[in-house]
Design an enzyme around this catalytic site. Structure first.
Site, PDB file in Angstrom:
ATOM      1  N   SER A   1     -44.653 -22.347  -5.900  1.00  0.00           N
ATOM      2  CA  SER A   1     -45.375 -23.603  -6.110  1.00  0.00           C
ATOM      3  C   SER A   1     -45.075 -24.598  -4.988  1.00  0.00           C
ATOM      4  O   SER A   1     -45.977 -25.232  -4.443  1.00  0.00           O
ATOM      5  CB  SER A   1     -44.984 -24.252  -7.443  1.00  0.00           C
ATOM      6  OG  SER A   1     -45.236 -23.371  -8.500  1.00  0.00           O
TER       7      SER A   1
ATOM      8  N   GLY B   1     -12.277 -14.418   5.761  1.00  0.00           N
ATOM      9  CA  GLY B   1     -12.700 -13.020   5.841  1.00  0.00           C
ATOM     10  C   GLY B   1     -11.582 -12.108   5.397  1.00  0.00           C
ATOM     11  O   GLY B   1     -10.421 -12.524   5.359  1.00  0.00           O
TER      12      GLY B   1
ATOM     13  N   CYS C   1      -9.022 -20.310   6.596  1.00  0.00           N
ATOM     14  CA  CYS C   1      -8.339 -19.080   6.189  1.00  0.00           C
ATOM     15  C   CYS C   1      -8.299 -18.073   7.347  1.00  0.00           C
ATOM     16  O   CYS C   1      -7.654 -18.334   8.344  1.00  0.00           O
ATOM     17  CB  CYS C   1      -9.004 -18.514   4.939  1.00  0.00           C
ATOM     18  SG  CYS C   1      -7.947 -17.313   4.116  1.00  0.00           S
ATOM     19  N   TYR C   2      -9.016 -16.956   7.269  1.00  0.00           N
ATOM     20  CA  TYR C   2      -9.035 -16.035   8.412  1.00  0.00           C
ATOM     21  C   TYR C   2      -9.474 -16.777   9.670  1.00  0.00           C
ATOM     22  O   TYR C   2      -8.980 -16.505  10.767  1.00  0.00           O
ATOM     23  CB  TYR C   2      -9.985 -14.857   8.126  1.00  0.00           C
ATOM     24  CG  TYR C   2     -10.062 -13.886   9.286  1.00  0.00           C
ATOM     25  CD1 TYR C   2      -9.113 -12.890   9.447  1.00  0.00           C
ATOM     26  CD2 TYR C   2     -11.069 -13.996  10.246  1.00  0.00           C
ATOM     27  CE1 TYR C   2      -9.162 -12.025  10.526  1.00  0.00           C
ATOM     28  CE2 TYR C   2     -11.138 -13.141  11.328  1.00  0.00           C
ATOM     29  CZ  TYR C   2     -10.179 -12.152  11.467  1.00  0.00           C
ATOM     30  OH  TYR C   2     -10.226 -11.300  12.540  1.00  0.00           O
TER      31      TYR C   2
ATOM     32  N   GLU D   1     -14.212 -25.006   0.655  1.00  0.00           N
ATOM     33  CA  GLU D   1     -15.607 -24.846   0.212  1.00  0.00           C
ATOM     34  C   GLU D   1     -15.727 -24.529  -1.270  1.00  0.00           C
ATOM     35  O   GLU D   1     -16.817 -24.662  -1.838  1.00  0.00           O
ATOM     36  CB  GLU D   1     -16.316 -23.767   1.055  1.00  0.00           C
ATOM     37  CG  GLU D   1     -15.832 -22.326   0.882  1.00  0.00           C
ATOM     38  CD  GLU D   1     -14.632 -21.963   1.765  1.00  0.00           C
ATOM     39  OE1 GLU D   1     -13.804 -22.850   2.025  1.00  0.00           O
ATOM     40  OE2 GLU D   1     -14.518 -20.785   2.148  1.00  0.00           O
TER      41      GLU D   1
ATOM     42  N   HIS E   1      -9.193 -22.789   1.101  1.00  0.00           N
ATOM     43  CA  HIS E   1     -10.667 -22.775   1.113  1.00  0.00           C
ATOM     44  C   HIS E   1     -11.240 -24.107   0.599  1.00  0.00           C
ATOM     45  O   HIS E   1     -11.380 -24.296  -0.605  1.00  0.00           O
ATOM     46  CB  HIS E   1     -11.187 -21.627   0.228  1.00  0.00           C
ATOM     47  CG  HIS E   1     -10.996 -20.297   0.857  1.00  0.00           C
ATOM     48  ND1 HIS E   1     -11.938 -19.706   1.665  1.00  0.00           N
ATOM     49  CD2 HIS E   1      -9.955 -19.441   0.817  1.00  0.00           C
ATOM     50  CE1 HIS E   1     -11.483 -18.545   2.094  1.00  0.00           C
ATOM     51  NE2 HIS E   1     -10.287 -18.360   1.591  1.00  0.00           N
TER      52      HIS E   1
ATOM     53  N   SER F   1     -47.031 -17.770  -8.301  1.00  0.00           N
ATOM     54  CA  SER F   1     -46.587 -17.152  -9.554  1.00  0.00           C
ATOM     55  C   SER F   1     -46.375 -18.202 -10.635  1.00  0.00           C
ATOM     56  O   SER F   1     -46.241 -17.870 -11.804  1.00  0.00           O
ATOM     57  CB  SER F   1     -45.273 -16.411  -9.316  1.00  0.00           C
ATOM     58  OG  SER F   1     -44.249 -17.358  -9.054  1.00  0.00           O
TER      59      SER F   1
ATOM     60  N   ASP G   1     -40.493 -21.673  -6.409  1.00  0.00           N
ATOM     61  CA  ASP G   1     -40.551 -21.369  -4.977  1.00  0.00           C
ATOM     62  C   ASP G   1     -41.992 -21.266  -4.480  1.00  0.00           C
ATOM     63  O   ASP G   1     -42.369 -21.903  -3.500  1.00  0.00           O
ATOM     64  CB  ASP G   1     -39.813 -20.057  -4.656  1.00  0.00           C
ATOM     65  CG  ASP G   1     -38.376 -20.084  -5.127  1.00  0.00           C
ATOM     66  OD1 ASP G   1     -37.870 -21.187  -5.375  1.00  0.00           O
ATOM     67  OD2 ASP G   1     -37.776 -19.005  -5.263  1.00  0.00           O
TER      68      ASP G   1
ATOM     69  N   LYS H   1     -31.929 -22.912  -3.079  1.00  0.00           N
ATOM     70  CA  LYS H   1     -32.747 -23.154  -4.273  1.00  0.00           C
ATOM     71  C   LYS H   1     -32.757 -24.632  -4.688  1.00  0.00           C
ATOM     72  O   LYS H   1     -33.809 -25.182  -5.007  1.00  0.00           O
ATOM     73  CB  LYS H   1     -32.201 -22.302  -5.428  1.00  0.00           C
ATOM     74  CG  LYS H   1     -33.064 -22.314  -6.667  1.00  0.00           C
ATOM     75  CD  LYS H   1     -34.124 -21.259  -6.566  1.00  0.00           C
ATOM     76  CE  LYS H   1     -34.980 -21.174  -7.795  1.00  0.00           C
ATOM     77  NZ  LYS H   1     -35.974 -20.095  -7.660  1.00  0.00           N
TER      78      LYS H   1
END
Ligand code: XMP
Length: 520
Positions: free
Chosen positions: A236, A59, A86-87, A179, A177, A230, A234, A376
Site C-alpha cells: 500500500s 562477530g 565487541c569483535y 545496540e 553491545h 495486497s 508494504d 518495517k
C-alpha cells in the site's frame, strides 16, 4: 545505496546475530546507514558510499584465528570517526597495534556493569548514571593491551578495556553491545557518536518522501508501472508513493485468489477507490486458483501453484494495459541485507515464500522498489506521512498464498468459508479485548480433521480449528501470545456458537522455531 542523503554511516558486518539492531538504533536517530558484509568492503565501495562515520559490528570469530575477518586497513586512514563493537573492538586493536587474548574461562555473557574511569569522554557524555552502567556482554576473547594512542574510559570485571578511545583520531571501541535492549542506555552512546561525526540527522520520513518521489520520477520517466496491491502495509505504501510520483502511469492489480479473509477484498478495493484515484484492477480470479489447487494437499505444491498463477495473472494484466515497463515491489531493507553467514553453505528451504519474486525476469520487467532502504517501522511512519488510514498501517502481516496455507491438506470452498468465519470471530475478539496491537499476527487454521461433539441434545461431527497468535519482531522468530484462560474460553465458545462447521477449538502454543508461524 541511496542517493537520498549525503550523511551516510557505513556498518561493516562481521557476522554478529544483532548487526541489524545497530542499523535500527541509528535509523531511530534519523541517521541513514547501510550494512555491508566485511568481504564486500573495497576501496571502491568506500569511495562510492563516502561514509561520514563507520561502525564495526560484533562477530563470532576470534582475531587470533588465521584469516579472521578484517576491514581493509584503509578505513583507518579516512579521517572519519570509527566505533568498534565487541569483535569490532578486538579487530580494531589487533590492526592498530594492541593485543587480544582468550578469555581462559572468564568469558562474559549477559548482564554486566561497566565502571567509569572518571575521565571525560565525548562519546560518554551523559552516559554513566553514577559511576557505573548496565551493559550486555557476549564475548570470549578480550583486549589485553590497547593500541598506541588509546586510553581506557570504562572497565568491567572481565573486560578491563570495556570502553577505550583515541580521541585525536576519533576512534572508539567498546567490548559490550550498545545496540541491544539489554544495554538500557545504549542508544545514547550512538547518539553521542553521531554527534561527534557531525551528522545532520536529516533522515526523516518527510524528507524521504520528497526525495523518493523525485527518484521514482527520474527512474520511470514516462513509462508504465504495474504494482501488485495486497492490502498489506508494504504494497500500500509503495503504491501511494509511486502514485504521488507518476500518477496514472501506475496501475495497481489487486488479485483476489479466493484465499482472502472475510470482507478483505471489499475493504481493500473500497479503501483505495474511495480515498485515492489510483487506477486499480480488481482481478477476481478465485475460479482459476481454487480450480488449480483442487485435490492438492502438499504444502510446497500448493505454494508453487499459487506463485505460478500470480505470474500468469500479472502477465495478463500487464498486457491489458498495453505493456508495463516496470514492476513495483514492496521489498524492505531486511530482505536485501546480505548478512555474513558463518554457517557455511546455503540454508535449507523451509517454505517457498512467494510474493511476486521471479516475476521481473520472466516478464522482462524492470523493478521499482521504493521501500528498499526502509525497515518495517519506517514504512509505517511513511504510511502515516502519506495519510494511509491507521487501520491499514497497523495491520497484521498476511501471506501471499493467503488462506491456502492455513488450511492444511486439501482445500475446498466449504472449508475456506468456515475458516473465514472463524478467523473473523477470533480477530473480532482480539480487537474487543484491545490486544490487536500487542500481537504480531493472529489467525485461525482449519484442521483437516473432523471430531465428534455434542450441541444441544444432538451429536455433531465437524471440523476442529486451531487459533494462532504470536509475538515477534520480524517474523523470523516468534512466541505464542499468552492469552488469559478467560479470553480463550470465551473465544472458543463464540466460534463454536457462531460458526457452523466447527465444533472444537484448540490453541497453538508452539514457538518459532521449532514451529513456523503459518501452518504450511
Ligand atoms: P513462517 O510461517 O515462515 O512465516 O513462520 C513468517 C512470516 O512470513 C509470512 N509468510 C509469507 N508472506 N508470502 C508472504 O508474503 C509467503 O509465501 C509467506 N509465507 C509465510 C507469515 O505470514 C509470517 O508473517
Amino acid at each position: 545505496m541511496t542517493n537520498l542523503t549525503n550523511d551516510r554511516l557505513l556498518i561493516i558486518d562481521f557476522g554478529s546475530q544483532v548487526t541489524q539492531l545497530i542499523a535500527r538504533r541509528l535509523r531511530e536517530l534519523n541517521v541513514y546507514c547501510e550494512i555491508f558484509p566485511y568481504q564486500r568492503i573495497s576501496d571502491q565501495l568506500i569511495q562510492d558510499f563516502s561514509p561520514k562515520a563507520i561502525i564495526f559490528s560484533g562477530g563470532p570469530a576470534s582475531v587470533m584465528e588465521k584469516n579472521s575477518p578484517r576491514p581493509p586497513q584503509a578505513v583507518f586512514e579516512l579521517g572519519v570517526p570509527i566505533l568498534g563493537i565487541c569483535y569490532g573492538q578486538q579487530v580494531m586493536m589487533e590492526m592498530l597495534g594492541g593485543k587480544v587474548e582468550r578469555g581462559h574461562g572468564t568469558a562474559e555473557f549477559g548482564r554486566a556493569y561497566v565502571k567509569s574511569c572518571q575521565q571525560n569522554l565525548d562519546i560518554l557524555e551523559n552516559w554513566f548514571e553514577g559511576d557505573h552502567e548496565q551493559v550486555w556482554m557476549s564475548h570470549g576473547d578480550h583486549v589485553s593491551q590497547i593500541a598506541p594512542g588509546f586510553q581506557v574510559y570504562g572497565t568491567s570485571p572481565n573486560a578491563p578495556f570495556a570502553i577505550i578511545a583515541d580521541t585525536d583520531r576519533r576512534f572508539y571501541a567498546v567490548q559490550f553491545h550498545p545496540e541491544v535492549h539489554h544495554t538500557p542506555n545504549g542508544k545514547k552512546l550512538f547518539e553521542n557518536f553521531i554527534c561527534i561525526a557531525g551528522f545532520s540527522r536529516d533522515w526523516t520520513m518527510g524528507a524521504y518522501r520528497e526525495q523518493a518521489v523525485e527518484a521514482i520520477r527520474q527512474k520511470v520517466g514516462g513509462k508504465k508501472v504495474i504494482c501488485g496491491l495486497s492490502g498489506g502495509v508494504d504494497s500500500s505504501v509503495a503504491a501511494l508513493l509511486i502514485y504521488e510520483a507518476i500518477g496514472d502511469q501506475l496501475t495497481c492489480v489487486f488479485v483476489d485468489h479466493g484465499l482472502l479473509r472475510k470482507n478483505e477484498a471489499v475493504e481493500v478495493v473500497t479503501m483505495f477507490r474511495d480515498n485515492y484515484n489510483i487506477p486499480l484492477i480488481h482481478a477476481e480470479e478465485d475460479e482459476l486458483f481454487l480450480g488449480a489447487l483442487e485435490g492438492q494437499s502438499d504444502p510446497e505444491i500448493k505454494r508453487k501453484i499459487i506463485g505460478g498463477l500470480f505470474i500468469d495473472i500479472f502477465q495478463k494484466y500487464a498486457d491489458q494495459i498495453n505493456g508495463a515497463d516496470f514492476l513495483a515491489q514492496g521489498t524492505l531493507y531486511p530482505d536485501v541485507i546480505e548478512s555474513v553467514s558463518f554457517s557455511g553453505g546455503p540454508s535449507v528451504t523451509i517454505k517457498s515464500h512467494h510474493n511476486v519474486g521471479g516475476l521481473p525476469e520472466k516478464m522482462g520487467l524492470k523493478l521499482v522498489e521504493p521501500l528498499r532502504e526502509l525497515f518495517k517501522d519506517e514504512v509505517r511512519a511513511l504510511g502515516h506521512e502519506l495519510g494511509l488510514p491507521e487501520s491499514f498501517i497497523g495491520r497484521h502481516p498476511f501471506p501471499g498464498p493467503g488462506l491456502a496455507i492455513r488450511c492444511p491438506g486439501k482445500i475446498t470452498r466449504q472449508k475456506l468459508d468456515i475458516l473465514r468465519e472463524a478467523d473473523a470471530v477470533f480477530i473480532d475478539q482480539i480487537h474487543k479485548h484491545g490486544l490487536y496491537d500487542d500481537i504480531w499476527q493472529a489467525f485461525v487454521a482449519i484442521l483437516p480433521v473432523r471430531t465428534v461433539g455434542v450441541m444441544g441434545d444432538g451429536r455433531t461431527y465437524d471440523f476442529a480449528c486451531a487459533l494462532r497468535a504470536v509475538t515477534s519482531v520480524d517474523g523470523m522468530t516468534a512466541d505464542y501470545y499468552p492469552f488469559s484462560h478467560e479470553f480463550l474460553g470465551e473465544t472458543a465458545t463464540r466460534i463454536i456458537n457462531e460458526v457452523k462447521g466447527i465444533n472444537r477449538v484448540t490453541y497453538d502454543i508452539t514457538s518459532k522455531p521449532p514451529g513456523t508461524i503459518e501452518w504450511e
